[in-house]
Write an enzyme that holds these catalytic residues in place. Sequence first.
Site, PDB file in Angstrom:
ATOM      1  N   ASN A  15       9.913  -0.103   3.224  1.00  0.00           N
ATOM      2  CA  ASN A  15      10.272  -0.368   1.832  1.00  0.00           C
ATOM      3  C   ASN A  15      10.230   0.972   1.122  1.00  0.00           C
ATOM      4  O   ASN A  15       9.157   1.476   0.814  1.00  0.00           O
ATOM      5  CB  ASN A  15       9.272  -1.361   1.219  1.00  0.00           C
ATOM      6  N   TRP A  16      11.417   1.521   0.899  1.00  0.00           N
ATOM      7  CA  TRP A  16      11.472   2.884   0.356  1.00  0.00           C
ATOM      8  C   TRP A  16      11.152   2.923  -1.142  1.00  0.00           C
ATOM      9  O   TRP A  16      10.972   3.997  -1.714  1.00  0.00           O
ATOM     10  CB  TRP A  16      12.849   3.504   0.620  1.00  0.00           C
ATOM     11  N   LYS A  17      11.149   1.765  -1.787  1.00  0.00           N
ATOM     12  CA  LYS A  17      10.877   1.670  -3.234  1.00  0.00           C
ATOM     13  C   LYS A  17      11.805   2.601  -4.026  1.00  0.00           C
ATOM     14  O   LYS A  17      12.934   2.794  -3.616  1.00  0.00           O
ATOM     15  CB  LYS A  17       9.403   1.978  -3.530  1.00  0.00           C
ATOM     16  N   HIS A  38       8.291  -9.147  -3.944  1.00  0.00           N
ATOM     17  CA  HIS A  38       7.316  -8.052  -3.811  1.00  0.00           C
ATOM     18  C   HIS A  38       6.406  -8.051  -5.042  1.00  0.00           C
ATOM     19  O   HIS A  38       6.853  -8.340  -6.160  1.00  0.00           O
ATOM     20  CB  HIS A  38       8.045  -6.717  -3.680  1.00  0.00           C
ATOM     21  N   GLU A  88       1.086  -9.247   1.865  1.00  0.00           N
ATOM     22  CA  GLU A  88       0.733  -7.952   1.292  1.00  0.00           C
ATOM     23  C   GLU A  88      -0.368  -8.114   0.248  1.00  0.00           C
ATOM     24  O   GLU A  88      -0.078  -8.419  -0.920  1.00  0.00           O
ATOM     25  CB  GLU A  88       1.966  -7.321   0.630  1.00  0.00           C
ATOM     26  N   GLY A 124      -0.252   0.777  -1.398  1.00  0.00           N
ATOM     27  CA  GLY A 124      -0.206   2.121  -1.974  1.00  0.00           C
ATOM     28  C   GLY A 124      -1.563   2.693  -2.323  1.00  0.00           C
ATOM     29  O   GLY A 124      -1.653   3.732  -2.970  1.00  0.00           O
ATOM     30  N   GLY A 160       5.375   0.918   3.057  1.00  0.00           N
ATOM     31  CA  GLY A 160       5.824   1.702   1.910  1.00  0.00           C
ATOM     32  C   GLY A 160       5.718   3.194   2.190  1.00  0.00           C
ATOM     33  O   GLY A 160       6.602   3.802   2.782  1.00  0.00           O
ATOM     34  N   GLY A 161       4.591   3.783   1.791  1.00  0.00           N
ATOM     35  CA  GLY A 161       4.415   5.240   1.879  1.00  0.00           C
ATOM     36  C   GLY A 161       4.731   5.837   3.241  1.00  0.00           C
ATOM     37  O   GLY A 161       5.446   6.841   3.346  1.00  0.00           O
TER      38      GLY A 161
HETATM   39  C1  PEP Z   1       4.747  -2.100   0.115  1.00  0.00           C
HETATM   40  O1  PEP Z   1       4.931  -1.739  -1.038  1.00  0.00           O
HETATM   41  O2  PEP Z   1       5.430  -3.017   0.586  1.00  0.00           O
HETATM   42  C2  PEP Z   1       3.703  -1.414   0.886  1.00  0.00           C
HETATM   43  C3  PEP Z   1       3.156  -2.040   1.881  1.00  0.00           C
HETATM   44  O3  PEP Z   1       3.365  -0.154   0.473  1.00  0.00           O
HETATM   45  P1  PEP Z   1       2.292   0.830   1.187  1.00  0.00           P
HETATM   46  O4  PEP Z   1       2.582   0.805   2.654  1.00  0.00           O
HETATM   47  O5  PEP Z   1       2.555   2.168   0.578  1.00  0.00           O
HETATM   48  O6  PEP Z   1       0.950   0.273   0.881  1.00  0.00           O
END
Ligand code: PEP
Length: 248
Positions: free
Chosen positions: A10-12, A95, A167, A173, A234-235
């Site tokens: 998930n590149w956001k 999300h 999640e 994050g 995400g990250g």
């Molecule tokens: C997300 O936003 O879906 C996520 C899991 O982010 P991160 O991996 O950065 O916690």
Amino acid sequence: MARRRIIAGNWKMNMTPSQAVELVNTLKDLVVNPDVDVVYCVPAIDIVPVAEAIKGTNVQLGAENFYIEDKGAFTGEISAPMLKECGVKYIIIGHSERRDIFGENDILINQKVKKAFASGLTPILCCGESLALRKAGTYTEWIKRQITWDLTGVTADQVKELVIAYEPIWAIGTGETATADQAEEVCKMIRETIAELYDAATAEAVRIQYGGSMNAGNAAELLAKDNIDGGLIGGAALKPDFGQIVNA
Ligand code: PEP
């Protein structure tokens, strides 16, 4: 029945179009794994260049958001037919950032899930609890209720194709990951909820991801759990580490 693993980034709101293409090229040789569905869910403006850049690779394309109408006076929005025409297969829905920052509720999320299926897109439906609910011990009921609302009117055959991402908001994050046992507890409960709402075959087929600070160091332990079929990342999806997660 063995479920096929699915690792989605998930590149956001990161990566300009040129940065996006650069990232695809950096990851190209690192994310090859014939046993895993690899998906990049990218910002709307990156969809066309990323679709071009992943041609000939094993990577599939996902989007981060859409609206439930096909076209019309919905300034700033993007529709399922637009995404489909660009080669998008997966769509993140529900999300916590869309729920909390943009006020999306379970009524809209349910409409989005149904619209995605009707349009030939596969939803990655996110659910998860806040730190307050985790501390209060009511997270199980909360997530059950999210799943029940979000899947109202969705058929068993559709749920067999669905991806659910658990999640915990406190782990997104933050660098704080749920332990593998904490993640497995909830993913198992989600599968049991699907069995209650539908049937055992549907519960067996639905793929459930964990998301929340998954990284190259903790992925293998999380992914080894019986009810964790993949990750939403995400990250770490913006770094070469993503390749290590795909191959964990
Ligand atoms: C997300 O936003 O879906 C996520 C899991 O982010 P991160 O991996 O950065 O916690």
